[in-house]
Design a protein around this motif. Structure first.
Motif, mmCIF file in Angstrom:
data_model
loop_
_atom_site.group_PDB
_atom_site.id
_atom_site.type_symbol
_atom_site.label_atom_id
_atom_site.label_comp_id
_atom_site.label_asym_id
_atom_site.label_seq_id
_atom_site.Cartn_x
_atom_site.Cartn_y
_atom_site.Cartn_z
ATOM 1 N N GLU A 171 0.825 -1.212 0.000
ATOM 2 C CA GLU A 171 0.000 0.000 0.000
ATOM 3 C C GLU A 171 0.862 1.265 0.000
ATOM 4 N N ASN A 172 1.932 1.268 0.774
ATOM 5 C CA ASN A 172 2.845 2.417 0.801
ATOM 6 C C ASN A 172 3.556 2.575 -0.545
ATOM 7 N N PHE A 173 4.030 1.471 -1.113
ATOM 8 C CA PHE A 173 4.702 1.517 -2.408
ATOM 9 C C PHE A 173 3.756 2.063 -3.475
ATOM 10 N N HIS A 174 2.516 1.564 -3.466
ATOM 11 C CA HIS A 174 1.555 2.016 -4.474
ATOM 12 C C HIS A 174 1.213 3.498 -4.287
ATOM 13 N N ARG A 175 1.119 3.958 -3.050
ATOM 14 C CA ARG A 175 0.873 5.380 -2.784
ATOM 15 C C ARG A 175 1.989 6.216 -3.400
ATOM 16 N N GLN A 176 3.241 5.757 -3.239
ATOM 17 C CA GLN A 176 4.368 6.489 -3.813
ATOM 18 C C GLN A 176 4.310 6.489 -5.340
ATOM 19 N N LEU A 177 3.861 5.381 -5.927
ATOM 20 C CA LEU A 177 3.680 5.338 -7.382
ATOM 21 C C LEU A 177 2.685 6.407 -7.828
ATOM 22 N N ARG A 178 1.552 6.446 -7.140
ATOM 23 C CA ARG A 178 0.506 7.415 -7.479
ATOM 24 C C ARG A 178 1.036 8.834 -7.353
ATOM 25 N N GLU A 179 1.734 9.114 -6.256
ATOM 26 C CA GLU A 179 2.287 10.449 -6.035
ATOM 27 C C GLU A 179 3.288 10.835 -7.116
ATOM 28 N N ALA A 180 3.983 9.830 -7.661
ATOM 29 C CA ALA A 180 4.953 10.088 -8.723
ATOM 30 C C ALA A 180 4.294 10.131 -10.103
ATOM 31 N N GLY A 181 2.983 9.875 -10.152
ATOM 32 C CA GLY A 181 2.267 9.907 -11.421
ATOM 33 C C GLY A 181 2.523 8.705 -12.309
ATOM 34 N N ILE A 182 2.936 7.590 -11.728
ATOM 35 C CA ILE A 182 3.238 6.383 -12.494
ATOM 36 C C ILE A 182 1.989 5.500 -12.542
ATOM 37 N N PRO A 183 1.513 5.164 -13.733
ATOM 38 C CA PRO A 183 0.333 4.300 -13.820
ATOM 39 C C PRO A 183 0.663 2.865 -13.412
ATOM 40 N N SER A 184 -0.370 2.157 -12.954
ATOM 41 C CA SER A 184 -0.175 0.762 -12.577
ATOM 42 C C SER A 184 -1.406 -0.049 -12.929
ATOM 43 N N GLY A 185 -1.193 -1.337 -13.073
ATOM 44 C CA GLY A 185 -2.271 -2.275 -13.365
ATOM 45 C C GLY A 185 -2.014 -3.569 -12.629
ATOM 46 N N ILE A 186 -2.975 -4.455 -12.733
ATOM 47 C CA ILE A 186 -2.865 -5.741 -12.063
ATOM 48 C C ILE A 186 -3.041 -6.840 -13.102
ATOM 49 N N GLY A 187 -2.244 -7.885 -12.968
ATOM 50 C CA GLY A 187 -2.343 -9.051 -13.832
ATOM 51 C C GLY A 187 -2.508 -10.278 -12.959
ATOM 52 N N THR A 188 -3.250 -11.242 -13.443
ATOM 53 C CA THR A 188 -3.450 -12.455 -12.661
ATOM 54 C C THR A 188 -3.899 -13.593 -13.560
ATOM 55 N N ASN A 189 -3.615 -14.808 -13.124
ATOM 56 C CA ASN A 189 -4.172 -15.969 -13.814
ATOM 57 C C ASN A 189 -5.369 -16.510 -13.045
ATOM 58 N N ALA A 190 -5.847 -15.734 -12.060
ATOM 59 C CA ALA A 190 -7.033 -16.127 -11.303
ATOM 60 C C ALA A 190 -8.241 -16.163 -12.237
ATOM 61 N N THR A 191 -9.128 -17.083 -11.955
ATOM 62 C CA THR A 191 -10.361 -17.160 -12.734
ATOM 63 C C THR A 191 -11.280 -16.010 -12.333
ATOM 64 N N PRO A 192 -12.213 -15.647 -13.183
ATOM 65 C CA PRO A 192 -13.172 -14.599 -12.797
ATOM 66 C C PRO A 192 -13.897 -14.934 -11.489
ATOM 67 N N GLU A 193 -14.175 -16.216 -11.263
ATOM 68 C CA GLU A 193 -14.860 -16.624 -10.037
ATOM 69 C C GLU A 193 -14.028 -16.328 -8.796
ATOM 70 N N ASN A 194 -12.709 -16.450 -8.900
ATOM 71 C CA ASN A 194 -11.829 -16.131 -7.774
ATOM 72 C C ASN A 194 -11.544 -14.634 -7.693
ATOM 73 N N LEU A 195 -11.488 -13.982 -8.821
ATOM 74 C CA LEU A 195 -11.136 -12.565 -8.845
ATOM 75 C C LEU A 195 -12.245 -11.675 -8.299
ATOM 76 N N GLU A 196 -13.485 -11.980 -8.621
ATOM 77 C CA GLU A 196 -14.594 -11.104 -8.218
ATOM 78 C C GLU A 196 -14.669 -10.875 -6.706
ATOM 79 N N PRO A 197 -14.659 -11.939 -5.869
ATOM 80 C CA PRO A 197 -14.727 -11.654 -4.431
ATOM 81 C C PRO A 197 -13.507 -10.884 -3.924
ATOM 82 N N LEU A 198 -12.351 -11.099 -4.546
ATOM 83 C CA LEU A 198 -11.148 -10.374 -4.133
ATOM 84 C C LEU A 198 -11.224 -8.909 -4.540
#
Length: 142
Positions: free
Chosen positions: A102-129
């Motif tokens: 969370e701290n690392f991502h906050r610093q990314l945002r403050e620096a204006g660096i875009p980010s995304g998430i990648g996963t091999n989780a199925t939609p059924e596992n991803l939705e509750p998360l």
């Protein structure tokens, strides 16, 4: 002010399981829950070592390995489906972010660096998360 020099980077793509959220303990428990349902309730030291070796395996490959190790009559497909259902029960309760994410991502945002998430989780596992971890606060709606 950011304490990390992000200038060399144009963006970050984070893997989900084990990189930004702690899920190893859930997958370990899911296998044990499945085995409990299959009336396997005691483990030898060899069984325990085998179960620890499953970390990082894909769902189907791990199910196949468990089937053969414990001589189960279930198909790997049925095992994987049941493991997914068990995992979803845990995921709905929420998991923890890896310490520091969370701290690392906050610093990314403050620096204006875009980010995304990648996963091999199925939609059924991803939705509750997505809901329990509020990923939209970090990665928008994508």
């Amino acid at each position: 002010m950011s304490t990390i020099d992000f200038r060399p980077y144009e963006g970050f793509i984070f893997d989900m399981d084990g990189t930004i959220i702690q899920t190893d303990h859930i997958w370990n428990q899911v296998v044990r829950d499945f085995l409990f349902e299959a009336n396997i309730r005691a483990f030898t030291e060899q069984d325990t070592q085998f179960l620890e070796s499953l970390s990082g395996m894909g769902m189907y490959v791990a199910a196949k390995a468990v089937k053969y190790h414990f001589a189960l009559s279930h198909t790997p497909e049925n095992m994987a489906d049941r493991k997914m259902a068990l995992a979803n029960e845990y995921f709905r309760k929420g998991v923890d972010f890896i310490p520091g994410f969370e701290n690392f991502h906050r610093q990314l945002r403050e620096a204006g660096i875009p980010s995304g998430i990648g996963t091999n989780a199925t939609p059924e596992n991803l939705e509750p998360l997505k809901e329990s971890m509020q990923f939209h606060k970090f990665f928008g709606q994508h």
